[in-house]
Enzyme design. Structure first.
Site, PDB file in Angstrom:
ATOM      1  N   GLU A 190       1.647  -1.275  -0.229  1.00  0.00           N
ATOM      2  CA  GLU A 190       0.040   0.029   0.185  1.00  0.00           C
ATOM      3  C   GLU A 190       1.038   1.237  -0.252  1.00  0.00           C
ATOM      4  OE1 GLU A 190      -2.987   2.340  -0.133  1.00  0.00           O
ATOM      5  OE2 GLU A 190      -1.527   2.738   1.935  1.00  0.00           O
ATOM      6  N   CYS A 242       3.871  -2.136  -8.455  1.00  0.00           N
ATOM      7  CA  CYS A 242       2.889  -2.023  -8.214  1.00  0.00           C
ATOM      8  C   CYS A 242       2.675  -1.289  -6.493  1.00  0.00           C
ATOM      9  CB  CYS A 242       2.066  -3.090  -7.322  1.00  0.00           C
ATOM     10  SG  CYS A 242       0.043  -3.039  -7.607  1.00  0.00           S
ATOM     11  N   ARG A 259      -3.525   5.618  -9.924  1.00  0.00           N
ATOM     12  CA  ARG A 259      -3.346   4.628  -8.484  1.00  0.00           C
ATOM     13  C   ARG A 259      -4.797   3.991  -8.876  1.00  0.00           C
ATOM     14  NH1 ARG A 259      -2.746   6.193  -2.046  1.00  0.00           N
ATOM     15  NH2 ARG A 259      -3.260   3.824  -2.415  1.00  0.00           N
ATOM     16  N   ILE A 308      -3.194  -6.576  -8.707  1.00  0.00           N
ATOM     17  CA  ILE A 308      -3.542  -6.477  -7.682  1.00  0.00           C
ATOM     18  C   ILE A 308      -4.088  -5.173  -7.123  1.00  0.00           C
ATOM     19  CG2 ILE A 308      -4.054  -7.059  -5.450  1.00  0.00           C
ATOM     20  CD1 ILE A 308      -1.859  -9.477  -5.495  1.00  0.00           C
ATOM     21  N   ARG A 309      -5.096  -5.100  -7.470  1.00  0.00           N
ATOM     22  CA  ARG A 309      -5.453  -3.152  -7.255  1.00  0.00           C
ATOM     23  C   ARG A 309      -4.823  -2.387  -7.176  1.00  0.00           C
ATOM     24  NH1 ARG A 309      -7.123   0.191  -2.316  1.00  0.00           N
ATOM     25  NH2 ARG A 309      -8.760   1.537  -2.838  1.00  0.00           N
ATOM     26  N   HIS A 326       3.196  -7.944 -10.061  1.00  0.00           N
ATOM     27  CA  HIS A 326       3.649  -8.531  -9.040  1.00  0.00           C
ATOM     28  C   HIS A 326       4.575  -9.810  -9.874  1.00  0.00           C
ATOM     29  CE1 HIS A 326       2.193  -6.435  -6.000  1.00  0.00           C
ATOM     30  NE2 HIS A 326       1.326  -6.431  -6.584  1.00  0.00           N
ATOM     31  N   GLU A 362       7.056 -10.603  -8.770  1.00  0.00           N
ATOM     32  CA  GLU A 362       7.842 -11.401  -7.091  1.00  0.00           C
ATOM     33  C   GLU A 362       6.237 -12.278  -6.275  1.00  0.00           C
ATOM     34  OE1 GLU A 362       6.278  -8.566  -7.598  1.00  0.00           O
ATOM     35  OE2 GLU A 362       5.571  -7.583  -5.275  1.00  0.00           O
TER      36      GLU A 362
HETATM   37  N1  GLN Z   1      -3.619   0.100  -4.515  1.00  0.00           N
HETATM   38  C1  GLN Z   1      -2.360   0.073  -3.752  1.00  0.00           C
HETATM   39  C2  GLN Z   1      -1.747   1.487  -4.079  1.00  0.00           C
HETATM   40  O1  GLN Z   1      -2.051   2.203  -4.544  1.00  0.00           O
HETATM   41  C3  GLN Z   1      -0.833  -0.779  -4.799  1.00  0.00           C
HETATM   42  C4  GLN Z   1      -1.531  -1.890  -5.020  1.00  0.00           C
HETATM   43  C5  GLN Z   1      -0.393  -3.292  -4.492  1.00  0.00           C
HETATM   44  O2  GLN Z   1       0.660  -3.302  -4.476  1.00  0.00           O
HETATM   45  N2  GLN Z   1      -0.597  -4.438  -4.849  1.00  0.00           N
HETATM   46  O3  GLN Z   1      -1.045   1.353  -2.805  1.00  0.00           O
END
Ligand code: GLN
Length: 192
Positions: A47, A77, A103, A137-138, A174, A176
């Site tokens: 995050e 990410c 984002r 992922i997001r 990702h 990883e």
């Molecule tokens: N949504 C997260 C952000 O804005 C990033 C998500 C992630 O690293 N999988 O920081």
């Protein structure tokens, strides 16, 4: 060669495991002194606001910026957001790479997805170079890149999801979280 993985929040252990499987020495970075002697740094997914706030609290922002001036840095990410110059909102950013990110561009957690992407640059580390299984992922999108930035991967709709500016690398997805170590090997090649 010794690679640091910023270990404030997020999936730093997954990066660590892949690097260890490639017999690379790693150092978890939490304090500025941890950067001493490193050849490169990975900022993991997680995050970005949380990682940024912790980096401020730990006095890491300036040491990370200084480190990036003459070392390779890769953000995955949330990490790609942290190294961007512009994330369209106020949050602590390292402002290393000349990219603008959007984002959570794909929506909420439930809108996360996986897709196979052609990434020609990975030919450097893989002769056959099959598509790369990219996990979002997001995730952020890379909305805009500066003139010195090379686009490495796009979605079928043309949106940018991986880019490189000299020794700096950003991926919205990702690597990883897969068993495919080509991006990690590509990063190590960038350092060599
Ligand atoms: N949504 C997260 C952000 O804005 C990033 C998500 C992630 O690293 N999988 O920081």
């Amino acid at each position: 060669m010794k690679i640091g993985v910023l270990a404030l929040q997020g999936d730093f252990l997954e990066h660590q495991k892949i690097l260890e499987s490639l017999s690379v020495a790693i150092k978890q970075v939490r304090l500025s002194a941890d950067l001493n002697g490193l050849d490169g740094l990975i900022i993991p997914g997680g995050e970005s606001t949380t990682i940024g706030k912790l980096a401020v609290d730990f006095g890491l922002m300036d040491p990370l910026r200084t480190f990036a001036q003459d070392h390779a840095v890769w953000g995955t990410c949330a990490g790609s957001i942290l190294i961007s110059k512009d994330a369209r909102r106020v949050q602590p950013l390292l402002e290393i790479m000349n990219i603008k990110v959007d984002r959570n561009a794909f929506g909420r957690q439930v809108d996360s997805f996986e897709i196979d992407l052609e990434i020609p640059a990975l030919e450097k580390v893989s002769q056959e170079n099959p598509p790369f299984h990219a996990i979002f992922i997001r995730a952020p999108l890379i909305e805009d890149v500066g003139s010195s930035v090379k686009v490495l991967a796009k979605l079928p709709n043309g949106k940018i999801v991986a880019a490189q500016q000299e020794k700096w690398l950003a991926t919205s997805f990702h690597p990883e979280l897969t068993t495919d170590d080509r991006f990690h090997r590509y990063f190590l090649e960038m350092i060599r």
